[in-house]
Design an enzyme around this catalytic site. Structure first.
Site, PDB file in Angstrom:
ATOM      1  N   ARG A 269       0.825  -1.215   0.000  1.00 37.44           N
ATOM      2  CA  ARG A 269       0.000   0.000   0.000  1.00 37.44           C
ATOM      3  C   ARG A 269       0.858   1.263   0.000  1.00 37.44           C
ATOM      4  O   ARG A 269       0.449   2.289  -0.562  1.00 37.44           O
ATOM      5  CB  ARG A 269      -0.930   0.006   1.209  1.00 37.44           C
TER       6      ARG A 269
ATOM      7  N   LYS B 203     -17.946 -14.873   3.975  1.00 36.22           N
ATOM      8  CA  LYS B 203     -19.325 -14.459   4.218  1.00 36.22           C
ATOM      9  C   LYS B 203     -20.052 -14.043   2.963  1.00 36.22           C
ATOM     10  O   LYS B 203     -19.597 -13.193   2.210  1.00 36.22           O
ATOM     11  CB  LYS B 203     -19.335 -13.317   5.234  1.00 36.22           C
TER      12      LYS B 203
ATOM     13  N   GLY C 136      -8.275  -8.504   0.505  1.00 37.25           N
ATOM     14  CA  GLY C 136      -7.009  -8.773   1.186  1.00 37.25           C
ATOM     15  C   GLY C 136      -6.557 -10.217   1.039  1.00 37.25           C
ATOM     16  O   GLY C 136      -5.392 -10.489   0.716  1.00 37.25           O
TER      17      GLY C 136
ATOM     18  N   GLY D 127     -12.797  -3.899   0.660  1.00 38.77           N
ATOM     19  CA  GLY D 127     -14.154  -3.422   0.932  1.00 38.77           C
ATOM     20  C   GLY D 127     -14.586  -2.358  -0.059  1.00 38.77           C
ATOM     21  O   GLY D 127     -15.719  -2.371  -0.553  1.00 38.77           O
TER      22      GLY D 127
HETATM   23  P1  ADP Z   1     -11.019 -11.282   0.739  1.00 39.21           P
HETATM   24  O1  ADP Z   1     -10.153 -10.782   1.865  1.00 39.21           O
HETATM   25  O2  ADP Z   1     -10.238 -11.775  -0.411  1.00 39.21           O
HETATM   26  O3  ADP Z   1     -12.090 -10.267   0.389  1.00 39.21           O
HETATM   27  P2  ADP Z   1     -12.776 -12.617   2.588  1.00 39.21           P
HETATM   28  O4  ADP Z   1     -12.176 -11.816   3.700  1.00 39.21           O
HETATM   29  O5  ADP Z   1     -14.162 -12.346   2.200  1.00 39.21           O
HETATM   30  O6  ADP Z   1     -11.830 -12.557   1.292  1.00 39.21           O
HETATM   31  O7  ADP Z   1     -12.706 -14.154   2.964  1.00 39.21           O
HETATM   32  C1  ADP Z   1     -11.508 -14.783   3.283  1.00 39.21           C
HETATM   33  C2  ADP Z   1     -11.694 -15.817   4.347  1.00 39.21           C
HETATM   34  O8  ADP Z   1     -12.650 -16.763   3.952  1.00 39.21           O
HETATM   35  C3  ADP Z   1     -10.423 -16.580   4.613  1.00 39.21           C
HETATM   36  O9  ADP Z   1     -10.018 -16.315   5.929  1.00 39.21           O
HETATM   37  C4  ADP Z   1     -10.819 -18.015   4.411  1.00 39.21           C
HETATM   38  O10 ADP Z   1     -10.257 -18.878   5.368  1.00 39.21           O
HETATM   39  C5  ADP Z   1     -12.316 -17.980   4.566  1.00 39.21           C
HETATM   40  N1  ADP Z   1     -12.961 -19.137   3.918  1.00 39.21           N
HETATM   41  C6  ADP Z   1     -12.873 -19.518   2.635  1.00 39.21           C
HETATM   42  N2  ADP Z   1     -13.530 -20.658   2.412  1.00 39.21           N
HETATM   43  C7  ADP Z   1     -14.067 -21.029   3.589  1.00 39.21           C
HETATM   44  C8  ADP Z   1     -14.855 -22.150   4.024  1.00 39.21           C
HETATM   45  N3  ADP Z   1     -15.228 -23.099   3.165  1.00 39.21           N
HETATM   46  N4  ADP Z   1     -15.207 -22.211   5.318  1.00 39.21           N
HETATM   47  C9  ADP Z   1     -14.829 -21.246   6.181  1.00 39.21           C
HETATM   48  N5  ADP Z   1     -14.090 -20.165   5.847  1.00 39.21           N
HETATM   49  C10 ADP Z   1     -13.706 -20.055   4.566  1.00 39.21           C
HETATM   50 MG    MG Z   2     -10.459 -10.636   4.004  1.00 38.74          MG
END
Ligand code: ADP
Ligand code: MG
Length: 395
Positions: A36, A197, A350, A373
């Protein structure tokens, strides 16, 4: 772009107050990932070369409106100074008489980094007093913090009430790239969503139903869809309150030409742990007491095929719990397929970005967004307060 940028203004001999996103990970007083900070360098250098005196400000972590010794900006300033190969003066506050004195004595080409803006409660409350005091430090305001643009805080939104306010080069690039993905994607446009989520991403799914040609859903959020379809996902992470919404989205997707792909096979574990026993099963065969922690190989293959002829790709969210090595295969396969594709590829979030970086694939992605976000809210079609508040171009 309809907003003014640093290229539209005169900065010679001006004190420029610039909001950056220096919310970087720290370990033992050192910056462990300077992505960043590097991302802000083009705007910083642009302004310094044109004779501005630069006052930088950012939040760092979640100090809850009070001083937190572990979240001071000093290590960030040290890293910035290394990258700029020049001095950066880090102040121990972002408001008050000492700060005012320091900025008044600045010369063109000098850089000051203010202390963590979240040491004050007024930051997140978008307190007008705090915004006015920050604004008084500069003559022009630049927002280059795309990653914080979805928040209306004193340093991102409030401050624009009192100063001419323009976008930095990073902000401009993020908005133009994501704008292109949303408004005029080359087709086929394939969207991959994963992560924990579904509730974070329902808005994005809905807004992309029309522009996207295919939607690939993996990760924890796929479980809620699987449950909505009537599969038994046993102990898997499911957001019960989103099942109805997921059902509605499946119907809406079915009314369009869009291909919506969900996992056909999954890797399940008998515990939420890197050491858990694991096996690969069809989505109808999740054993009682087990949980889905990754997409299976058939799903990864199918997703890979859908990505092959894509011309635009947006990816947010890992396909499984990739932090546990045994459950990283799906995410790694998708990352590889995105990198191998000739499509214009954009990755935000992230954890998805971390997966790309761990695999050394960053060079092969067209745009890695600095705002997880913020990029989701943008693709949802929600206005970003930190962007809305900037001055409009006249033409
Ligand atoms: P990003 O940071 O790329 O936007 P998110 O923060 O929405 O992604 O989600 C990432 C998290 O989702 C990771 O910590 C990962 O462990 C979790 N995750 C992915 N698949 C599963 C699953 N099947 N069950 C529980 N957690 C999960
Ligand atoms: Mg994340």
């Amino acid at each position: 772009m309809r907003k003014k940028t640093v290229r539209d203004i005169e900065v010679q001999n001006k004190r420029v107050l610039m909001r950056v996103d220096f919310n970087v990970p720290l370990e033992e007083g050192r910056v462990t990932d300077d992505t960043r900070i590097r991302a802000a360098l083009p705007t910083i250098q642009y302004l310094l070369e044109r004779g501005a005196a630069l006052i930088l400000m950012s939040h760092l972590g979640r100090p809850k409106g009070q001083v937190d010794e572990g979240l001071r900006m000093a290590p960030v300033g040290a890293r910035l100074s290394e990258l700029l190969e020049g001095p950066v003066r880090v102040l121990r506050d972002c408001l008050g008489p000492e700060v005012e004195e320091a900025v008044e004595a600045m010369q063109p080409g000098e850089v000051i980094l203010l202390e963590n803006t979240r040491f004050y409660e007024g930051e997140k409350k978008n307190d007008p007093d705090m915004a006015r005091q920050l604004a008084a430090l500069g003559e022009i305001y630049v927002n280059d913090a795309f990653g914080a643009a979805h928040r209306a805080h004193a340093s991102t939104e409030g401050v624009t009430q009192y100063l001419p306010a323009v976008a930095g080069l990073l902000m401009e690039r993020e908005l133009e790239t994501l704008g292109r993905v949303l408004e005029e994607p080359a087709h086929p446009f394939v969207v991959i969503l994963g992560g924990a989520k579904i509730s974070d991403k329902i808005g994005v799914i809905r807004n992309l139903l029309d522009p996207a040609d295919a939607l690939l859903i993996g990760g924890g959020m796929a479980n809620t869809f699987l449950q909505a379809q009537g599969h038994n996902v046993a102990e898997s992470l499911v957001e019960e309150e989103a099942v109805v919404e997921a059902q509605a989205l499946l119907v809406e997707a079915g009314q369009r030409a869009l291909r919506l792909l969900l996992p056909v096979d999954v890797v399940v574990a008998d515990d939420f742990s890197a050491e858990a026993a694991l096996k690969t099963v069809g989505v109808d065969e999740v054993p009682a007491g087990w949980r889905i922690l990754d997409i299976g190989p058939h799903t990864a293959e199918e997703f890979g095929r859908a990505l092959q002829d894509a011309r635009t790709i947006f990816w947010n969210g890992p396909m499984g719990v990739f932090e546990f090595a045994p459950f990283a295969k799906g995410t790694r396969a998708v990352a590889q397929a995105v990198a191998d594709s000739d499509a214009f590829s954009v990755v935000g979030g992230g954890d998805s970005v971390a997966a790309i970086q761990q695999m050394g694939l960053a060079e092969r992605i067209d745009h890695i967004s600095t705002g997880g976000g913020a990029s989701l809210e943008f693709l949802e079609g929600s206005p970003l307060p930190g962007v809305e508040a900037l001055d409009e171009r006249q033409d």
